[in-house]
Scaffold this motif. Sequence first.
Motif, mmCIF file in Angstrom:
data_model
loop_
_atom_site.group_PDB
_atom_site.id
_atom_site.type_symbol
_atom_site.label_atom_id
_atom_site.label_comp_id
_atom_site.label_asym_id
_atom_site.label_seq_id
_atom_site.Cartn_x
_atom_site.Cartn_y
_atom_site.Cartn_z
ATOM 1 N N ARG A 57 0.799 -1.226 0.000
ATOM 2 C CA ARG A 57 0.000 0.000 0.000
ATOM 3 C C ARG A 57 0.833 1.278 0.000
ATOM 4 O O ARG A 57 0.505 2.239 -0.695
ATOM 5 C CB ARG A 57 -0.932 0.011 1.212
ATOM 6 N N GLU A 58 1.904 1.273 0.782
ATOM 7 C CA GLU A 58 2.662 2.522 0.918
ATOM 8 C C GLU A 58 4.162 2.342 1.011
ATOM 9 O O GLU A 58 4.903 3.322 1.055
ATOM 10 C CB GLU A 58 2.174 3.289 2.151
ATOM 11 N N GLY A 59 4.630 1.114 1.066
ATOM 12 C CA GLY A 59 6.061 0.887 1.203
ATOM 13 C C GLY A 59 6.488 0.830 2.658
ATOM 14 O O GLY A 59 5.735 1.201 3.564
ATOM 15 N N LEU A 60 7.698 0.353 2.860
ATOM 16 C CA LEU A 60 8.216 0.168 4.213
ATOM 17 C C LEU A 60 9.419 1.053 4.473
ATOM 18 O O LEU A 60 10.164 1.401 3.560
ATOM 19 C CB LEU A 60 8.633 -1.299 4.417
ATOM 20 N N VAL A 61 9.599 1.390 5.745
ATOM 21 C CA VAL A 61 10.795 2.091 6.205
ATOM 22 C C VAL A 61 11.473 1.202 7.237
ATOM 23 O O VAL A 61 10.851 0.266 7.762
ATOM 24 C CB VAL A 61 10.443 3.473 6.811
ATOM 25 N N PRO A 62 12.750 1.431 7.532
ATOM 26 C CA PRO A 62 13.441 0.563 8.489
ATOM 27 C C PRO A 62 12.714 0.370 9.812
ATOM 28 O O PRO A 62 12.737 -0.728 10.383
ATOM 29 C CB PRO A 62 14.788 1.273 8.674
ATOM 30 N N ARG A 104 11.651 -17.875 9.577
ATOM 31 C CA ARG A 104 12.139 -16.580 9.074
ATOM 32 C C ARG A 104 12.328 -15.601 10.239
ATOM 33 O O ARG A 104 11.603 -15.627 11.220
ATOM 34 C CB ARG A 104 11.210 -15.959 8.036
ATOM 35 N N PHE A 105 13.313 -14.720 10.070
ATOM 36 C CA PHE A 105 13.460 -13.618 11.019
ATOM 37 C C PHE A 105 14.284 -12.512 10.379
ATOM 38 O O PHE A 105 13.990 -12.100 9.256
ATOM 39 C CB PHE A 105 14.036 -14.099 12.361
ATOM 40 N N HIS A 106 15.327 -12.030 11.056
ATOM 41 C CA HIS A 106 15.996 -10.814 10.594
ATOM 42 C C HIS A 106 16.705 -10.978 9.255
ATOM 43 O O HIS A 106 16.794 -10.023 8.486
ATOM 44 C CB HIS A 106 16.967 -10.303 11.652
ATOM 45 N N LEU A 107 17.198 -12.173 8.935
ATOM 46 C CA LEU A 107 17.857 -12.351 7.638
ATOM 47 C C LEU A 107 16.868 -12.158 6.491
ATOM 48 O O LEU A 107 17.218 -11.599 5.446
ATOM 49 C CB LEU A 107 18.516 -13.729 7.546
ATOM 50 N N THR A 108 15.642 -12.597 6.682
ATOM 51 C CA THR A 108 14.611 -12.381 5.665
ATOM 52 C C THR A 108 14.381 -10.901 5.421
ATOM 53 O O THR A 108 14.202 -10.459 4.280
ATOM 54 C CB THR A 108 13.295 -13.055 6.085
ATOM 55 N N HIS A 109 14.397 -10.123 6.477
ATOM 56 C CA HIS A 109 14.167 -8.687 6.319
ATOM 57 C C HIS A 109 15.285 -8.035 5.515
ATOM 58 O O HIS A 109 15.075 -6.986 4.897
ATOM 59 C CB HIS A 109 14.030 -8.029 7.694
#
Length: 216
Positions: A57-62, A104-109
């Motif tokens: 919908r709007e994209g992601l930020v960190p 999944r966790f931080h590596l996926t991000h």
Amino acid sequence: MNRDVSGLIVEGICGAGKTALVHALTQSAPFVQKSYLSSIVISEHHTSRILEQKLSREGLVPADHLEVLEFYVQFFEQVSERSSRMDWSARNRTNHRFPFLLERFHLTHVFHYGLDWEYVRPIDVRLAKLNCKLCILEVDEADMEQRIILERNNAGWQQFLRQFGNSNLEIVEYYKKQQELLFNLLPRTRMEWLKINTSRACMDEIVPQVLSFWDI
């Protein structure tokens, strides 16, 4: 390190067998019959896919990624800290132990969503201190088309895949690069890791190997 808390993160690209492995681990006799009751298993829906709607919908930020990751890491840290106040381990008790299993966790991000590693490096260090380990699943390129595209023959999934290529060959190439990005993160992690090729071993062979590595 308080070894009463121990974690395992199962990572891999789509089709590598993450969900199948998590299911097999939690249904295995050593896991079901362990001497302690507490455990937590969290699927990829809550560790990463919870961000899909906002992404579209709007994209992601960190901060979006870190909010998800921090929620779980802080919880596990609090469990570990409170457990360490007790003398259970000194008395050789085991029924308070607390394993956690994450699909999944931080590596996926990082490799899937494109988050810079530096954002999750502190998360990685904290997970290592929580006695958390990584199980990385690998799939041969020759099996990617079958596992990722052909075995999931529904319209919604096929439409989703088209954002990665207009042909099966292009989609496979995308996931091949995703897997390479994942493997390139392994020298950076502070956690112990085990890589298993699911194209070359059956689940009956993989489960005992992973349970031995996890050592819960």
